[in-house]
Write a protein that holds these residues in place. Structure first.
Motif, mmCIF file in Angstrom:
data_model
loop_
_atom_site.group_PDB
_atom_site.id
_atom_site.type_symbol
_atom_site.label_atom_id
_atom_site.label_comp_id
_atom_site.label_asym_id
_atom_site.label_seq_id
_atom_site.Cartn_x
_atom_site.Cartn_y
_atom_site.Cartn_z
ATOM 1 N N VAL A 215 0.879 -1.165 0.000
ATOM 2 C CA VAL A 215 0.000 0.000 0.000
ATOM 3 C C VAL A 215 0.918 1.218 0.000
ATOM 4 O O VAL A 215 1.816 1.320 0.828
ATOM 5 N N ASP A 216 0.714 2.116 -0.934
ATOM 6 C CA ASP A 216 1.545 3.318 -1.027
ATOM 7 C C ASP A 216 0.996 4.390 -0.093
ATOM 8 O O ASP A 216 0.308 5.312 -0.524
ATOM 9 N N LEU A 217 1.319 4.273 1.203
ATOM 10 C CA LEU A 217 0.816 5.232 2.180
ATOM 11 C C LEU A 217 1.467 6.601 2.022
ATOM 12 O O LEU A 217 0.919 7.609 2.450
ATOM 13 N N ALA A 218 2.621 6.659 1.385
ATOM 14 C CA ALA A 218 3.294 7.943 1.172
ATOM 15 C C ALA A 218 2.482 8.848 0.243
ATOM 16 O O ALA A 218 2.604 10.069 0.298
ATOM 17 N N SER A 219 1.656 8.254 -0.597
ATOM 18 C CA SER A 219 0.863 9.061 -1.531
ATOM 19 C C SER A 219 -0.436 9.575 -0.915
ATOM 20 O O SER A 219 -1.138 10.373 -1.537
ATOM 21 N N VAL A 220 -0.748 9.164 0.299
ATOM 22 C CA VAL A 220 -1.958 9.638 0.976
ATOM 23 C C VAL A 220 -1.711 11.082 1.415
ATOM 24 O O VAL A 220 -0.763 11.363 2.144
ATOM 25 N N GLN A 221 -2.557 11.978 0.965
ATOM 26 C CA GLN A 221 -2.347 13.404 1.221
ATOM 27 C C GLN A 221 -2.900 13.873 2.558
ATOM 28 O O GLN A 221 -2.486 14.891 3.075
ATOM 29 N N ASN A 222 -3.825 13.143 3.119
ATOM 30 C CA ASN A 222 -4.418 13.514 4.392
ATOM 31 C C ASN A 222 -3.660 12.799 5.512
ATOM 32 O O ASN A 222 -3.682 11.574 5.595
ATOM 33 N N PRO A 223 -2.977 13.552 6.395
ATOM 34 C CA PRO A 223 -2.189 12.918 7.472
ATOM 35 C C PRO A 223 -3.022 12.023 8.390
ATOM 36 O O PRO A 223 -2.557 10.986 8.834
ATOM 37 N N LYS A 224 -4.271 12.411 8.668
ATOM 38 C CA LYS A 224 -5.123 11.583 9.523
ATOM 39 C C LYS A 224 -5.442 10.258 8.830
ATOM 40 O O LYS A 224 -5.469 9.208 9.460
ATOM 41 N N ALA A 225 -5.702 10.319 7.543
ATOM 42 C CA ALA A 225 -5.988 9.094 6.797
ATOM 43 C C ALA A 225 -4.756 8.204 6.753
ATOM 44 O O ALA A 225 -4.856 6.980 6.900
ATOM 45 N N ALA A 226 -3.589 8.785 6.574
ATOM 46 C CA ALA A 226 -2.351 8.001 6.549
ATOM 47 C C ALA A 226 -2.137 7.297 7.887
ATOM 48 O O ALA A 226 -1.735 6.129 7.927
ATOM 49 N N ASP A 227 -2.413 7.992 8.975
ATOM 50 C CA ASP A 227 -2.298 7.363 10.299
ATOM 51 C C ASP A 227 -3.314 6.244 10.459
ATOM 52 O O ASP A 227 -3.024 5.179 10.994
ATOM 53 N N TYR A 228 -4.535 6.494 10.004
ATOM 54 C CA TYR A 228 -5.617 5.516 10.141
ATOM 55 C C TYR A 228 -5.315 4.237 9.367
ATOM 56 O O TYR A 228 -5.591 3.139 9.823
ATOM 57 N N TYR A 229 -4.741 4.388 8.180
ATOM 58 C CA TYR A 229 -4.461 3.239 7.324
ATOM 59 C C TYR A 229 -3.068 2.651 7.517
ATOM 60 O O TYR A 229 -2.681 1.738 6.794
ATOM 61 N N VAL B 120 -0.383 -8.574 -3.308
ATOM 62 C CA VAL B 120 -1.565 -7.724 -3.354
ATOM 63 C C VAL B 120 -1.084 -6.283 -3.365
ATOM 64 O O VAL B 120 -0.287 -5.878 -2.519
ATOM 65 N N ASP B 121 -1.563 -5.509 -4.328
ATOM 66 C CA ASP B 121 -1.207 -4.098 -4.446
ATOM 67 C C ASP B 121 -2.488 -3.286 -4.310
ATOM 68 O O ASP B 121 -3.347 -3.332 -5.192
ATOM 69 N N ILE B 122 -2.628 -2.561 -3.211
ATOM 70 C CA ILE B 122 -3.831 -1.778 -2.954
ATOM 71 C C ILE B 122 -3.671 -0.404 -3.598
ATOM 72 O O ILE B 122 -2.711 0.310 -3.328
ATOM 73 N N ASP B 123 -4.635 -0.056 -4.439
ATOM 74 C CA ASP B 123 -4.597 1.214 -5.152
ATOM 75 C C ASP B 123 -5.457 2.289 -4.496
ATOM 76 O O ASP B 123 -5.148 3.471 -4.561
ATOM 77 N N GLU B 124 -6.559 1.875 -3.895
ATOM 78 C CA GLU B 124 -7.496 2.870 -3.371
ATOM 79 C C GLU B 124 -8.254 2.292 -2.181
ATOM 80 O O GLU B 124 -8.667 1.137 -2.202
#
Length: 108
Positions: free
Chosen positions: A35-49, A80-84
């Motif tokens: 999962v490419d968590l570095a591409s998540v723009q929302n810091p709260k979402a990145a923490d959650y995921y 497994v590669d999670i895109d979204e």
């Protein structure tokens, strides 16, 4: 946790999505989840995921009961590669319009 519910549901879906890879005698020796968590723009979402890769990997291994053998030399590798990922919020759940999605691809 919602991630666990989605992970378990996706794990079952992935196993049925790649039936050719799971012949009667085929074993899975490794499960990789990316999962490419570095591409998540929302810091709260990145923490959650942040635990999504580990949670999903554990759910897949649990669903592979009898088919998973980490010590198998000839076993398959399931990638497994999670895109979204999208989870409904509390308001959507209360209104009955909640939709949680997890999009990715399975490569064996």
């Amino acid at each position: 946790m919602k991630i666990t519910y989605i992970s378990a549901a996706l794990a079952g879906l992935m196993i049925t999505a790649a039936p050719a890879a799971f012949a009667d005698d085929a074993l899975v020796k490794e499960v990789k989840v990316e999962v490419d968590l570095a591409s998540v723009q929302n810091p709260k979402a990145a923490d959650y995921y942040a635990q999504l890769p580990a949670d999903l990997q554990n759910a897949i291994v649990a669903d592979l009961a009898g088919k998973y053998a980490a010590d198998s030399e000839s076993g398959l590798t399931l990638s497994v590669d999670i895109d979204e990922v999208s989870l409904a919020n509390g308001y959507e759940e209360a209104a009955g319009t909640a939709e949680a999605t997890l999009k990715g691809r399975v490569v064996t």
